[in-house]
Design a protein around this motif. Structure first.
Motif, PDB file in Angstrom:
ATOM      1  N   ILE B  42     -18.752  29.633  -2.839  1.00  0.00           N
ATOM      2  CA  ILE B  42     -18.083  30.064  -4.059  1.00  0.00           C
ATOM      3  C   ILE B  42     -19.026  31.040  -4.766  1.00  0.00           C
ATOM      4  CG2 ILE B  42     -18.866  28.031  -5.386  1.00  0.00           C
ATOM      5  CD1 ILE B  42     -16.108  28.335  -6.892  1.00  0.00           C
ATOM      6  N   LEU B  43     -18.491  32.220  -5.123  1.00  0.00           N
ATOM      7  CA  LEU B  43     -19.351  33.288  -5.640  1.00  0.00           C
ATOM      8  C   LEU B  43     -19.431  33.254  -7.172  1.00  0.00           C
ATOM      9  CD1 LEU B  43     -18.408  36.176  -3.163  1.00  0.00           C
ATOM     10  CD2 LEU B  43     -20.109  34.377  -2.929  1.00  0.00           C
ATOM     11  N   HIS B  44     -19.424  32.043  -7.730  1.00  0.00           N
ATOM     12  CA  HIS B  44     -19.463  31.841  -9.183  1.00  0.00           C
ATOM     13  C   HIS B  44     -20.382  30.661  -9.492  1.00  0.00           C
ATOM     14  CE1 HIS B  44     -15.762  34.290  -9.116  1.00  0.00           C
ATOM     15  NE2 HIS B  44     -15.429  33.537  -8.091  1.00  0.00           N
ATOM     16  N   THR B  45     -20.830  30.594 -10.758  1.00  0.00           N
ATOM     17  CA  THR B  45     -21.716  29.487 -11.140  1.00  0.00           C
ATOM     18  C   THR B  45     -21.108  28.582 -12.214  1.00  0.00           C
ATOM     19  OG1 THR B  45     -22.858  30.859 -12.779  1.00  0.00           O
ATOM     20  CG2 THR B  45     -23.807  30.809 -10.568  1.00  0.00           C
ATOM     21  N   SER B  46     -19.830  28.789 -12.517  1.00  0.00           N
ATOM     22  CA  SER B  46     -19.171  27.897 -13.476  1.00  0.00           C
ATOM     23  C   SER B  46     -17.935  27.223 -12.862  1.00  0.00           C
ATOM     24  CB  SER B  46     -18.797  28.649 -14.752  1.00  0.00           C
ATOM     25  OG  SER B  46     -17.938  29.731 -14.467  1.00  0.00           O
ATOM     26  N   ALA B  47     -17.871  27.252 -11.548  1.00  0.00           N
ATOM     27  CA  ALA B  47     -16.883  26.499 -10.774  1.00  0.00           C
ATOM     28  C   ALA B  47     -17.600  26.123  -9.483  1.00  0.00           C
ATOM     29  CB  ALA B  47     -15.653  27.344 -10.475  1.00  0.00           C
ATOM     30  N   SER B  48     -17.129  25.088  -8.800  1.00  0.00           N
ATOM     31  CA  SER B  48     -17.869  24.629  -7.624  1.00  0.00           C
ATOM     32  C   SER B  48     -16.916  24.093  -6.554  1.00  0.00           C
ATOM     33  CB  SER B  48     -18.902  23.580  -8.026  1.00  0.00           C
ATOM     34  OG  SER B  48     -18.285  22.513  -8.721  1.00  0.00           O
ATOM     35  N   LEU B  49     -17.491  23.570  -5.482  1.00  0.00           N
ATOM     36  CA  LEU B  49     -16.709  23.091  -4.342  1.00  0.00           C
ATOM     37  C   LEU B  49     -17.011  21.619  -4.085  1.00  0.00           C
ATOM     38  CD1 LEU B  49     -17.437  26.077  -1.897  1.00  0.00           C
ATOM     39  CD2 LEU B  49     -15.422  25.775  -3.350  1.00  0.00           C
ATOM     40  N   ILE B  50     -15.994  20.843  -3.766  1.00  0.00           N
ATOM     41  CA  ILE B  50     -16.254  19.494  -3.290  1.00  0.00           C
ATOM     42  C   ILE B  50     -15.221  19.104  -2.237  1.00  0.00           C
ATOM     43  CG2 ILE B  50     -17.378  18.696  -5.426  1.00  0.00           C
ATOM     44  CD1 ILE B  50     -14.976  17.083  -6.106  1.00  0.00           C
ATOM     45  N   ILE B  51     -15.632  18.164  -1.400  1.00  0.00           N
ATOM     46  CA  ILE B  51     -14.724  17.528  -0.455  1.00  0.00           C
ATOM     47  C   ILE B  51     -14.397  16.171  -1.048  1.00  0.00           C
ATOM     48  CG2 ILE B  51     -14.549  16.491   1.840  1.00  0.00           C
ATOM     49  CD1 ILE B  51     -16.270  18.727   2.920  1.00  0.00           C
ATOM     50  N   GLN B  52     -13.112  15.894  -1.249  1.00  0.00           N
ATOM     51  CA  GLN B  52     -12.770  14.601  -1.848  1.00  0.00           C
ATOM     52  C   GLN B  52     -11.478  14.029  -1.282  1.00  0.00           C
ATOM     53  OE1 GLN B  52     -13.534  12.011  -3.470  1.00  0.00           O
ATOM     54  NE2 GLN B  52     -15.649  12.581  -3.826  1.00  0.00           N
ATOM     55  N   GLU B  53     -11.193  12.819  -1.703  1.00  0.00           N
ATOM     56  CA  GLU B  53      -9.987  12.121  -1.252  1.00  0.00           C
ATOM     57  C   GLU B  53      -8.738  12.889  -1.663  1.00  0.00           C
ATOM     58  OE1 GLU B  53      -9.466   7.850  -1.799  1.00  0.00           O
ATOM     59  OE2 GLU B  53      -7.505   8.228  -2.654  1.00  0.00           O
ATOM     60  N   ASN B  54      -7.829  13.058  -0.704  1.00  0.00           N
ATOM     61  CA  ASN B  54      -6.600  13.817  -0.954  1.00  0.00           C
ATOM     62  C   ASN B  54      -5.377  12.909  -1.094  1.00  0.00           C
ATOM     63  OD1 ASN B  54      -6.256  12.933   1.605  1.00  0.00           O
ATOM     64  ND2 ASN B  54      -6.486  14.934   2.577  1.00  0.00           N
ATOM     65  N   ALA B  55      -5.585  11.611  -1.295  1.00  0.00           N
ATOM     66  CA  ALA B  55      -4.454  10.676  -1.301  1.00  0.00           C
ATOM     67  C   ALA B  55      -3.942  10.423  -2.719  1.00  0.00           C
ATOM     68  CB  ALA B  55      -4.864   9.357  -0.636  1.00  0.00           C
ATOM     69  N   ASP B  56      -4.784   9.918  -3.596  1.00  0.00           N
ATOM     70  CA  ASP B  56      -4.351   9.518  -4.936  1.00  0.00           C
ATOM     71  C   ASP B  56      -4.804  10.562  -5.968  1.00  0.00           C
ATOM     72  OD1 ASP B  56      -3.840   8.355  -7.347  1.00  0.00           O
ATOM     73  OD2 ASP B  56      -5.078   6.570  -7.027  1.00  0.00           O
ATOM     74  N   PRO B  57      -3.861  11.235  -6.625  1.00  0.00           N
ATOM     75  CA  PRO B  57      -4.221  12.262  -7.626  1.00  0.00           C
ATOM     76  C   PRO B  57      -5.062  11.702  -8.778  1.00  0.00           C
ATOM     77  CG  PRO B  57      -1.833  12.189  -7.278  1.00  0.00           C
ATOM     78  CD  PRO B  57      -2.413  11.073  -6.488  1.00  0.00           C
ATOM     79  N   ASP B  58      -5.000  10.390  -9.017  1.00  0.00           N
ATOM     80  CA  ASP B  58      -5.823   9.788 -10.064  1.00  0.00           C
ATOM     81  C   ASP B  58      -7.315   9.990  -9.793  1.00  0.00           C
ATOM     82  OD1 ASP B  58      -3.723   8.931 -11.585  1.00  0.00           O
ATOM     83  OD2 ASP B  58      -3.766   6.850 -10.878  1.00  0.00           O
ATOM     84  N   VAL B  59      -7.682  10.034  -8.523  1.00  0.00           N
ATOM     85  CA  VAL B  59      -9.089  10.258  -8.165  1.00  0.00           C
ATOM     86  C   VAL B  59      -9.553  11.595  -8.736  1.00  0.00           C
ATOM     87  CG1 VAL B  59     -10.678  10.719  -6.244  1.00  0.00           C
ATOM     88  CG2 VAL B  59      -9.064   8.813  -6.092  1.00  0.00           C
ATOM     89  N   LEU B  60      -8.693  12.607  -8.637  1.00  0.00           N
ATOM     90  CA  LEU B  60      -9.051  13.943  -9.111  1.00  0.00           C
ATOM     91  C   LEU B  60      -9.198  13.956 -10.630  1.00  0.00           C
ATOM     92  CD1 LEU B  60      -6.661  15.996  -6.791  1.00  0.00           C
ATOM     93  CD2 LEU B  60      -8.932  15.082  -6.282  1.00  0.00           C
ATOM     94  N   ASP B  61      -8.308  13.245 -11.308  1.00  0.00           N
ATOM     95  CA  ASP B  61      -8.409  13.133 -12.767  1.00  0.00           C
ATOM     96  C   ASP B  61      -9.682  12.397 -13.182  1.00  0.00           C
ATOM     97  OD1 ASP B  61      -6.341  14.536 -13.783  1.00  0.00           O
ATOM     98  OD2 ASP B  61      -5.050  12.828 -14.230  1.00  0.00           O
ATOM     99  N   ASP B  62      -9.958  11.312 -12.505  1.00  0.00           N
ATOM    100  CA  ASP B  62     -11.155  10.534 -12.833  1.00  0.00           C
ATOM    101  C   ASP B  62     -12.421  11.360 -12.617  1.00  0.00           C
ATOM    102  OD1 ASP B  62      -9.936   8.176 -13.684  1.00  0.00           O
ATOM    103  OD2 ASP B  62      -9.899   7.289 -11.685  1.00  0.00           O
ATOM    104  N   LEU B  63     -12.441  12.176 -11.567  1.00  0.00           N
ATOM    105  CA  LEU B  63     -13.601  13.035 -11.322  1.00  0.00           C
ATOM    106  C   LEU B  63     -13.781  14.034 -12.464  1.00  0.00           C
ATOM    107  CD1 LEU B  63     -13.302  13.745  -7.495  1.00  0.00           C
ATOM    108  CD2 LEU B  63     -15.274  12.708  -8.628  1.00  0.00           C
ATOM    109  N   LYS B  64     -12.684  14.674 -12.849  1.00  0.00           N
ATOM    110  CA  LYS B  64     -12.740  15.634 -13.950  1.00  0.00           C
ATOM    111  C   LYS B  64     -13.255  14.952 -15.221  1.00  0.00           C
ATOM    112  CE  LYS B  64      -8.998  16.861 -16.134  1.00  0.00           C
ATOM    113  NZ  LYS B  64      -7.668  17.423 -16.443  1.00  0.00           N
ATOM    114  N   ASN B  65     -12.720  13.778 -15.523  1.00  0.00           N
ATOM    115  CA  ASN B  65     -13.116  13.078 -16.745  1.00  0.00           C
ATOM    116  C   ASN B  65     -14.576  12.610 -16.694  1.00  0.00           C
ATOM    117  OD1 ASN B  65     -10.538  13.456 -17.673  1.00  0.00           O
ATOM    118  ND2 ASN B  65      -9.810  11.444 -16.993  1.00  0.00           N
TER     119      ASN B  65
END
Lengths: 139, 139, 139
Positions: B42-65
């Motif tokens: 990723i050619l930016h320093t205010s966004a990033s990359l991760i590999i994460q679980e793609n099953a439950d969207p709540d996981v993505l919310d919890d990560l953000k929070n």
């Protein structure tokens, strides 16, 4: 396919971020590789690598302060205290950032964003010499 | 040995995780490489990359929070405040996650676990277009 | 250029760091590659990879405890709770450490520092079998 190896040595004098982008570019530019991968490894566990904004030095200070707050230099928090109050926090900060960076070389140009610089993140208080292994593979 | 380069562009509209697995697979599947390495930067320093679980969207919310709690958007905590209350926390979150991902391609198949998805992690509040460099090397 | 693939399987019985350096070296040493890149991917999102000090076992305990404190196993903190109190913290810890490691092989020797070991970081409480994909590319 060709491969080239190199060591970049960086002297640090206390915690903080040390920009080594120029040292990496200077070496990469001299190698006979047009397209390929560059792998950079830090051969230590109490300092680490990050790619960060190279514009405002305050960003670097804020990063240092953030990690000191999240992993405080307080021996009461850790079992591993024999190497000094900064050693266990250094291991923690290393594990939260990077031991290696992989960058792509395309047409003799390392693919980095406009504001991206390569930094050694020193987590120890005293002077150290840190070794960054550089490995270029391509053709 | 062959090498192919590509840029994936992702429009973001606020903080959160954006799945780009299909965009990556769609490009990789068209390249004439059977076995090799895929490097994504990723050619930016205010966004990033991760590999994460793609099953439950709540996981993505919890990560953000979680990351918003650990690096709060509060200008009193940082020196670097000129680019908005979300910018310095964005640099911190980027340094705690990944600027790059390396994946292996074996028999035309990207080696990912059953529940693994590739995500762009946007840390800024406003709209952005993020560039993800893709580089495939192999034969 | 040649490429070789391998899977290292590790049985875990609870949270903590599991040293797999010898398993990796044992496989790498048998491959007909003198110089190249080794890419290791963990095909799970609730366990991760780190390179850490292999000298004092207290370091490994302190790392485990630090990450348990920063991402507590408390269902009140998360939306994703259906897979147990340890699952969402496991995803968080994975995203703060590594899904992959890239190491350089030079003259048949993996470039690691004197005190560096390769660790699987298990974040779940129950027994698991974790698969680490190994991919060696070079000549």
């Amino acid at each position: 396919m060709q491969q080239f190896f190199h060591e970049v040595k960086i002297k640090t004098n206390g915690q903080g971020l040390y920009d080594f982008t120029d040292k990496t570019l200077s070496w990469v530019n001299k190698q006979k590789i047009k397209n390929g991968l560059l792998n950079i490894n830090i051969l230590h566990t109490s300092a680490s690598l990050i790619i960060q904004e190279n514009a405002d030095p305050d960003v670097l200070d804020d990063l240092k302060n953030f990690f000191n707050k999240i992993a405080p230099m307080n021996n009461n928090l850790y079992k591993h205290t024999t190497e000094g109050k900064d050693d266990m926090p250094a291991h923690i900060k290393s594990s939260m950032t990077n031991n290696h960076l992989v960058l792509s070389l395309k047409n003799k140009k390392l693919l980095l964003g406009t504001w991206q610089g390569l930094y050694l993140f020193e987590h120890r208080l005293k002077e150290h010499t840190r070794i960054l292994s550089h490995h270029l593979i391509g053709n």
